[in-house]
Design a protein around this motif. Structure first.
Motif, PDB file in Angstrom:
ATOM      1  N   ARG A   1       1.597   6.537   0.773  1.00  0.00           N
ATOM      2  CA  ARG A   1       0.475   5.662   0.469  1.00  0.00           C
ATOM      3  C   ARG A   1      -0.013   5.880  -0.957  1.00  0.00           C
ATOM      4  O   ARG A   1       0.079   6.977  -1.504  1.00  0.00           O
ATOM      5  CB  ARG A   1      -0.674   5.908   1.437  1.00  0.00           C
ATOM      6  CG  ARG A   1      -0.383   5.522   2.870  1.00  0.00           C
ATOM      7  CD  ARG A   1      -0.398   4.024   3.045  1.00  0.00           C
ATOM      8  NE  ARG A   1      -0.064   3.615   4.409  1.00  0.00           N
ATOM      9  CZ  ARG A   1       0.064   2.361   4.788  1.00  0.00           C
ATOM     10  NH1 ARG A   1      -0.107   1.391   3.906  1.00  0.00           N
ATOM     11  NH2 ARG A   1       0.380   2.051   6.028  1.00  0.00           N
TER      12      ARG A   1
ATOM     13  N   ALA B   1      -8.476   5.189   0.035  1.00  0.00           N
ATOM     14  CA  ALA B   1      -7.889   5.601  -1.240  1.00  0.00           C
ATOM     15  C   ALA B   1      -8.391   6.971  -1.654  1.00  0.00           C
ATOM     16  O   ALA B   1      -7.639   7.800  -2.171  1.00  0.00           O
ATOM     17  CB  ALA B   1      -8.206   4.565  -2.314  1.00  0.00           C
TER      18      ALA B   1
ATOM     19  N   THR C   1     -10.003   2.669  -6.414  1.00  0.00           N
ATOM     20  CA  THR C   1      -9.921   1.249  -6.124  1.00  0.00           C
ATOM     21  C   THR C   1     -11.106   0.471  -6.664  1.00  0.00           C
ATOM     22  O   THR C   1     -11.204  -0.715  -6.456  1.00  0.00           O
ATOM     23  CB  THR C   1      -9.860   1.036  -4.604  1.00  0.00           C
ATOM     24  OG1 THR C   1     -11.043   1.587  -4.021  1.00  0.00           O
ATOM     25  CG2 THR C   1      -8.650   1.698  -4.023  1.00  0.00           C
TER      26      THR C   1
ATOM     27  N   ARG D   1     -11.497   0.480   2.441  1.00  0.00           N
ATOM     28  CA  ARG D   1     -10.320   0.673   1.588  1.00  0.00           C
ATOM     29  C   ARG D   1     -10.580   1.713   0.513  1.00  0.00           C
ATOM     30  O   ARG D   1      -9.684   2.473   0.153  1.00  0.00           O
ATOM     31  CB  ARG D   1      -9.904  -0.660   0.973  1.00  0.00           C
ATOM     32  CG  ARG D   1      -9.469  -1.666   2.033  1.00  0.00           C
ATOM     33  CD  ARG D   1      -8.715  -2.823   1.466  1.00  0.00           C
ATOM     34  NE  ARG D   1      -8.321  -3.739   2.548  1.00  0.00           N
ATOM     35  CZ  ARG D   1      -7.199  -4.421   2.568  1.00  0.00           C
ATOM     36  NH1 ARG D   1      -6.337  -4.293   1.590  1.00  0.00           N
ATOM     37  NH2 ARG D   1      -6.917  -5.228   3.554  1.00  0.00           N
TER      38      ARG D   1
ATOM     39  N   HIS E   1      -7.393  -3.383  -4.784  1.00  0.00           N
ATOM     40  CA  HIS E   1      -6.866  -2.465  -3.774  1.00  0.00           C
ATOM     41  C   HIS E   1      -5.364  -2.616  -3.568  1.00  0.00           C
ATOM     42  O   HIS E   1      -4.778  -3.646  -3.857  1.00  0.00           O
ATOM     43  CB  HIS E   1      -7.553  -2.713  -2.426  1.00  0.00           C
ATOM     44  CG  HIS E   1      -9.028  -2.516  -2.442  1.00  0.00           C
ATOM     45  ND1 HIS E   1      -9.619  -1.286  -2.479  1.00  0.00           N
ATOM     46  CD2 HIS E   1     -10.041  -3.424  -2.425  1.00  0.00           C
ATOM     47  CE1 HIS E   1     -10.932  -1.430  -2.471  1.00  0.00           C
ATOM     48  NE2 HIS E   1     -11.215  -2.714  -2.445  1.00  0.00           N
ATOM     49  N   SER E   2      -4.765  -1.572  -3.024  1.00  0.00           N
ATOM     50  CA  SER E   2      -3.392  -1.615  -2.543  1.00  0.00           C
ATOM     51  C   SER E   2      -3.420  -1.221  -1.059  1.00  0.00           C
ATOM     52  O   SER E   2      -3.803  -0.094  -0.744  1.00  0.00           O
ATOM     53  CB  SER E   2      -2.501  -0.633  -3.313  1.00  0.00           C
ATOM     54  OG  SER E   2      -2.463  -0.941  -4.684  1.00  0.00           O
ATOM     55  N   PRO E   3      -3.050  -2.089  -0.114  1.00  0.00           N
ATOM     56  CA  PRO E   3      -2.641  -3.480  -0.335  1.00  0.00           C
ATOM     57  C   PRO E   3      -3.815  -4.376  -0.698  1.00  0.00           C
ATOM     58  O   PRO E   3      -4.966  -4.052  -0.405  1.00  0.00           O
ATOM     59  CB  PRO E   3      -2.043  -3.877   1.017  1.00  0.00           C
ATOM     60  CG  PRO E   3      -2.738  -2.995   2.004  1.00  0.00           C
ATOM     61  CD  PRO E   3      -2.978  -1.695   1.300  1.00  0.00           C
TER      62      PRO E   3
ATOM     63  N   GLY F   1       0.775  -1.233   0.000  1.00  0.00           N
ATOM     64  CA  GLY F   1       0.000   0.000   0.000  1.00  0.00           C
ATOM     65  C   GLY F   1       0.803   1.278   0.000  1.00  0.00           C
ATOM     66  O   GLY F   1       0.229   2.365   0.063  1.00  0.00           O
TER      67      GLY F   1
END
Length: 713
Positions: free
Chosen positions: A546, A673, A691, A669, A563-565, A464
């Protein structure tokens, strides 16, 4: 009937006794053991102090999540890479100190500081570690992490088998590390000199450590290859036809087909070594009806496809990085796929070039010389395709791209010197010389550069946040300088006639080149410090670094959609694939912000500690066989069989994540983002990096499919 052994043996400890504890009476190992022990105690103390034992057991040691298993593979690879580098430093230092008849000796050595017996072990350990326990786990880890996400899957086909492969590999690595302090390691080369590894010539435990560590790694890698092949064949997302697979996934498929067909050959070769040493058979003993060349054939039938097992994923990594940072579709997709399988196919017809000097007929040498040169054709296709991908592209020289370009440059050098070695007449002149060693290290550094590029490239997807650039570039440039100072002199010395595995250098005229190599080793050491600083600063400042889903803003394939992570389930709903470069296609057509209407329950495997425990028992089995501790061997074998049987009756191996939990995770998430985008952290090219993912087959947009489309269903 077991072979009678020289020396003492007891029912309780087998061949193990106090004098086998090498760190008690070898000066250099005393300091090494002290450092390792202090680091181990510090790690255990830190985990205990922060109360992380339950977390480690629950989230990592018992995990079947392909991403965490891949990360642990990478950690094993990095630790063993550091050990292999330490061995390389010791080799170079010994050769630099032992030049000419008047060079002094230290710690019992006539010249330099290492005796021939000790440097033989270091040579053997260095080669085996770098190939089997550094490069292989690093690449297998990357394939574990990336392939399921790239094909739109939630996990590997066989998560339990995936974890077992990891812990078998870890057991083999632990066996090699243990040999540093208890007993000794093989001193007949990483691939084994025959008949030197036979019991009459190597009665110690070094060959046994080497053999069983190899076997554990081979079993683990074979299990992993079955898993990756099944995952790619059976778990692709809807719409992902064969000609929409990302190139890294194609490279992984070719790689694991090589592994599945070559590693069993290695296991057979080593099993015959074991039967010679333990049961008194004579498969490789010429005087007893065996065949000396049988081992060479069996080993290199595995050994040379293994080289392509390592290089093909590196090519796949380059094929992902270069289009992303050229902001273009990969040139010649179909030819890249064909070239990958052409390399994999030809790899089975080149093993005999490792012994051109073994008095084979001219027709035989000519055949294998031609097949070796044929590898250059598909490799050249890849090189030109990468160059044409960059041609007229918007090339951005960020760290992943810099590593990919370094790998490309080293590949050209390594490929040209490989073609020189392919001629049997040339090989007669410099066979067993360090020109071949320098060539091989060029290819290994292609792999290493690609791996470092992959870590930079996919790190934000897993964690992330991006790794910082300044210290990373220092690390990169010192690696470049170190490579030049180490291997350019090595090529020169190879052409001057220097052979491999020397513990003493008879010609003082070679001294200046060996001194330059030590300068290169120093630069590599500085690069290691910069790498550690690179990681430390990145972790320290992670909140300011991030990222959203598309960390680089120009991602093209499916992994940049989630998504990240990446969450444990990868995708809330399995996406429908509409184009070859799916994420680039969606960005081109304004389809990046579509959300699913309803979430569904997600079926996932449960964590289990069985693979870890099985790996531990395989380790104790190998240790017991190494030292002829028969009660430990029997106990470990029984425990392995019982655990496998008991596990086969376990039906409670899965769990279901309810839709409301999935929705909460996705919203949390997505909100995070959005916060990064709203605060401008960071403003990547290509617009906001959200995301959201479209999970259904999409209608044809008014603007057409765009340049990146690979066709529609």
């Amino acid at each position: 009937m077991l072979v009678h052994l020289q020396g003492s043996w007891s029912p309780a400890l087998g061949r193990l006794c106090m004098k086998q504890l090498a760190f008690l009476h070898v000066p250099i190992l005393e300091y090494t053991f002290a450092v390792v022990a202090l680091l181990g105690l510090a790690a255990v103390g830190a985990v205990t102090y922060f109360g992380k034992w339950k977390y480690l057991w629950r989230e990592w040691l018992t995990t079947v999540d392909h991403k965490r298993i891949g990360i642990m593979y990478i950690i094993i690879g990095l630790v063993m890479l550091l050990r292999g580098f330490a061995d390389a430093v010791m080799i170079r230092l010994q050769q630099d100190m032992a030049i000419g008849p008047h060079s002094p000796g230290y710690m019992g050595a006539v010249h330099g500081y290492l005796t021939p017996f000790h440097i033989g072990q270091i040579f053997s350990a260095h080669g085996m570690i770098m190939i089997v326990f550094a490069a292989t786990p690093l690449l297998v880890g990357l394939m574990n992490v990336i392939v399921p996400i790239q094909i739109g899957a939630r996990d590997m086909a066989y998560p339990y088998l995936n974890a077992l492969g990891l812990w078998l590999t870890g057991g083999g690595a632990a066996l090699v590390m243990l040999s540093l302090f208890i007993g000794n390691f093989a001193h007949g080369g990483w691939y084994g000199f025959l008949p030197y590894f036979e019991l009459p010539y190597s009665p110690g435990v070094g060959v046994d450590y080497w053999m069983w560590a190899f076997q554990l790694s081979a079993i683990g890698t074979s299990l992993g290859s079955i898993n990756l092949i099944a995952t790619i064949v059976k778990m692709r997302a809807p719409g992902m036809t064969w000609m929409r697979l990302p190139i890294f996934t194609w490279a992984s498929l070719s790689t694991n087909l090589i592994a599945l067909t070559s590693f069993p050959v290695l296991m057979v070769a080593l099993a015959l070594v074991g039967m010679d040493r333990y049961l008194g058979t004579h498969f490789y003993t010429a005087g007893m009806g065996g065949n000396l060349m049988l081992y060479n054939d069996l080993f290199w039938i595995w050994g040379h496809p293994e080289v392509y097992f390592l290089i093909l994923p590196a090519f796949g990594i380059m094929s992902e990085i270069i289009p992303t940072f050229s902001e273009k579709t990969l040139f010649g997709y179909a030819t890249m796929v064909i070239a990958s399988f052409a390399i994999g196919g030809v790899s089975w017809g080149v093993w005999l070039h490792h012994f051109f000097t073994m008095a084979a007929a001219p027709s035989v040498n000519s055949f294998y010389s031609i097949t070796t040169m044929l590898v250059g054709i598909p490799t050249g296709v890849k090189i030109f395709n990468w160059i044409f991908t960059m041609y007229r592209g918007r090339v951005r020289f960020e760290l992943p791209m810099m590593w990919a370009l370094l790998a490309l440059s080293l590949l050209i050098v390594g490929g040209m010197t490989g073609m020189m070695n392919a001629f049997a007449s040339n090989d007669y002149m410099w066979h067993n010389g360090i020109f071949v060693v320098a060539h091989f290290h060029m290819m290994v550094l292609v792999i290493a550069s690609s791996i470092f590029g992959a870590v930079e490239y996919w790190f934000p997807k897993l964690f992330g946040f991006k790794l910082e650039q300044k210290w990373g570039k220092w690390f990169f440039w010192f690696m470049v300088l170190g490579t030049g100072f180490v291997f350019v002199p090595m090529f020169i010395l190879g052409l001057a006639g220097m052979t491999r595995r020397l513990d003493y250098i008879p010609y003082t005229a070679w001294g200046p080149y060996l001194h330059l190599e030590m300068v290169g080793i120093g630069l590599y050491g500085a690069a290691l410090l910069f790498f550690l600083a690179h990681l430390y600063v990145s972790l320290r400042d992670r909140e300011s670094r991030r990222v959203g889903a598309d960390a680089w803003g120009t991602g093209r394939s499916v992994e940049w959609m989630t998504h990240s992570p990446v969450p444990s389930y990868n995708f809330a709903l399995i996406p429908h694939i509409n184009a070859r470069d799916e994420w680039a296609w969606r960005k081109d057509n304004g389809l990046t912000e579509l959300h699913p209407g309803d979430y569904e329950p997600i079926h996932m495997p449960k964590n289990t500690g069985v693979p870890l425990v099985l790996g531990a028992f395989f380790f104790t089995l190998a240790f017991g066989l190494t030292w002829r501790i028969w009660w430990l061997t029997a106990l470990s074998t029984a425990a392995i069989v019982i655990m496998i049987i008991v596990r086969s009756f376990d039906t409670d191996t899965d769990m279901t994540i309810p839709p409301n939990e999935v929705e909460r995770t996705e919203k949390r998430r997505s909100d995070r983002a959005s916060d990064f985008i709203a605060t401008g952290v960071p403003p990547y090219a290509g617009g906001p990096v959200g995301t959201a993912t479209a999970y259904q087959r999409l209608p044809e947009p008014a603007g057409g499919t765009g340049a990146s489309s690979g066709g529609r269903l």
